[in-house]
Write an enzyme that holds these catalytic residues in place. Structure first.
Site, PDB file in Angstrom:
ATOM      1  N   CYS A 162     104.831  49.295  42.093  1.00 26.75           N
ATOM      2  CA  CYS A 162     104.892  47.868  42.413  1.00 26.75           C
ATOM      3  C   CYS A 162     106.305  47.402  42.736  1.00 26.75           C
ATOM      4  O   CYS A 162     107.286  48.102  42.462  1.00 26.75           O
ATOM      5  CB  CYS A 162     104.343  47.056  41.240  1.00 26.75           C
ATOM      6  SG  CYS A 162     103.928  45.362  41.683  1.00 26.75           S
ATOM      7  N   ASP A 189     100.754  43.825  30.458  1.00 26.19           N
ATOM      8  CA  ASP A 189     102.170  43.884  30.830  1.00 26.19           C
ATOM      9  C   ASP A 189     103.020  43.349  29.685  1.00 26.19           C
ATOM     10  O   ASP A 189     102.513  42.768  28.713  1.00 26.19           O
ATOM     11  CB  ASP A 189     102.381  43.021  32.094  1.00 26.19           C
ATOM     12  CG  ASP A 189     103.578  43.449  32.921  1.00 26.19           C
ATOM     13  OD1 ASP A 189     103.661  43.052  34.087  1.00 26.19           O
ATOM     14  OD2 ASP A 189     104.428  44.183  32.386  1.00 26.19           O
TER      15      ASP A 189
HETATM   16  O1  LIG Z   1     108.088  42.991  39.611  1.00 25.03           O
HETATM   17  C1  LIG Z   1     108.400  41.788  39.620  1.00 25.03           C
HETATM   18  O2  LIG Z   1     109.527  41.371  39.958  1.00 25.03           O
HETATM   19  C2  LIG Z   1     107.377  40.752  39.233  1.00 25.03           C
HETATM   20  C3  LIG Z   1     107.747  39.401  39.204  1.00 25.03           C
HETATM   21  C4  LIG Z   1     106.788  38.437  38.867  1.00 25.03           C
HETATM   22  C5  LIG Z   1     105.482  38.804  38.565  1.00 25.03           C
HETATM   23  C6  LIG Z   1     105.102  40.152  38.607  1.00 25.03           C
HETATM   24  C7  LIG Z   1     106.060  41.126  38.923  1.00 25.03           C
HETATM   25  N1  LIG Z   1     105.729  42.475  38.924  1.00 25.03           N
HETATM   26  C8  LIG Z   1     104.385  42.858  38.740  1.00 25.03           C
HETATM   27  C9  LIG Z   1     104.091  44.245  38.342  1.00 25.03           C
HETATM   28  O3  LIG Z   1     102.928  44.643  38.436  1.00 25.03           O
HETATM   29  C10 LIG Z   1     105.125  45.120  37.701  1.00 25.03           C
HETATM   30  O4  LIG Z   1     104.927  46.441  38.177  1.00 25.03           O
HETATM   31  C11 LIG Z   1     104.912  45.078  36.209  1.00 25.03           C
HETATM   32  O5  LIG Z   1     105.284  43.803  35.753  1.00 25.03           O
HETATM   33  C12 LIG Z   1     105.700  46.173  35.484  1.00 25.03           C
HETATM   34  O6  LIG Z   1     107.066  46.030  35.767  1.00 25.03           O
HETATM   35  P1  LIG Z   1     108.125  47.079  35.106  1.00 25.03           P
HETATM   36  O7  LIG Z   1     108.127  46.814  33.635  1.00 25.03           O
HETATM   37  O8  LIG Z   1     109.415  46.753  35.798  1.00 25.03           O
HETATM   38  O9  LIG Z   1     107.631  48.471  35.429  1.00 25.03           O
END
Ligand SMILES: O=C(O)c1ccccc1NCC(=O)[C@H](O)[C@H](O)COP(=O)(O)O
Length: 204
Positions: free
Chosen positions: A7, A125
Site C-alpha cells: 500500500c 490496523d
Molecule cells: O499509508 C498512509 O499514508 C495512509 C494514510 C491514511 C490512511 C491510510 C493509509 N494507509 C493505509 C494502509 O493500508 C497502510 O498500508 C496501513 O495503514 C499499514 O501501514 P504501515 O504500518 O505503514 O505498514
C-alpha cells in the site's frame, strides 16, 4: 494461500516491481492528509500500466460515498478501502459499485461486533495508519475464525511478517515496512518480504 497487499504506492516503478514479485493487491492513497496521497490522475496512470491480474485498491478516510465513487472511477481502481469512521450506510452505498474493505484501528483487542460491518473484508490496523507502528497481533484474534475475512496491517515488516502470517489472515498489508522513504518503496525490502512469504508458505 497468503495474499499480500502493498500500500501507499506513488511510483509506477514500485507498483510494477510489487506486481512482478507477486503482490495480490496494490494500494493507492486518495485520502487527504497522507504523505502518500496521490492525485487520481496519477493513480490512473499507474493503474493503466499494470497487468490485469493485480487488484487496484483506493484508500479513503471519511470521504462521502459520492466523492469515493468519483475518485474510484477517475483513478480506475477496483476496491475501496475505508480508513475513517465511515457509517455502515456509506459502505453499503459504495458497495453497490465496488467491493469494500473497512479498516479499524486497534488500541486493544479487536471488537467482535466489527464482524457485522457491511464490508467484504476487515483491515486491522494500528491507531495511526501508514505509520509503521505495530500492535500485538493477538489483538486480532477475536475476529479470526468468525468467517469474516481479516487483513492484518500496521507495522508489518519483512522481519516480523511470519508472526502475522502464522495467524493465517485473509491477507497482510504493508506500506512503511517496505520503504526507503515515505511513499518510496525499497527493492531490497520488497524482495525480502516476498522471500519471507514464500519461505513461510513452503514451511506451512
Ligand atoms: O499509508 C498512509 O499514508 C495512509 C494514510 C491514511 C490512511 C491510510 C493509509 N494507509 C493505509 C494502509 O493500508 C497502510 O498500508 C496501513 O495503514 C499499514 O501501514 P504501515 O504500518 O505503514 O505498514
Amino acid at each position: 494461500m497468503v495474499r499480500v497487499k502493498i500500500c501507499g504506492l506513488t511510483r509506477l516503478e514500485d507498483a510494477l516491481l510489487a506486481e512482478a514479485l507477486g503482490a495480490y493487491a496494490l494500494g493507492f492513497v486518495l485520502a487527504p492528509g497522507s504523505r502518500r496521497r496521490l492525485a487520481p490522475e496519477a493513480a490512473r496512470g499507474i493503474s493503466r500500466a499494470l497487468g490485469p491480474f493485480v487488484v487496484r485498491v483506493g484508500v479513503f478516510r471519511d470521504q462521502p460515498p459520492g466523492e469515493v465513487l468519483r475518485l474510484m472511477e477517475e483513478a480506475r481502481l477496483q476496491v475501496a478501502q475505508l480508513h475513517g469512521a465511515e457509517p455502515p450506510e456509506w459502505a453499503e452505498a459504495i458497495g453497490r459499485f465496488f467491493p469494500v474493505i473497512k479498516a479499524f484501528s486497534l488500541d486493544g483487542p479487536a471488537r467482535p461486533e466489527w464482524a457485522g460491518y457491511p464490508a467484504w473484508a476487515l483491515l486491522l490496523d494500528s491507531p495511526s495508519p501508514g505509520s509503521g507502528k505495530p500492535y500485538p497481533r493477538a489483538w486480532a484474534e477475536p475476529l479470526l475464525g468468525t468467517g469474516k475475512r481479516v487483513i492484518l496491517a500496521g507495522g508489518i515488516t519483512p522481519e516480523n511478517a511470519p508472526e502475522a502470517l502464522a495467524l493465517r489472515p485473509y491477507a497482510i498489508d504493508l506500506a512503511s515496512g517496505v520503504e526507503e522513504a515515505v511513499g518510496v518503496k525499497s527493492r531490497a525490502r520488497l524482495e525480502a518480504l516476498f522471500a519471507r512469504v514464500r519461505a513461510f508458505m513452503m514451511g506451512a
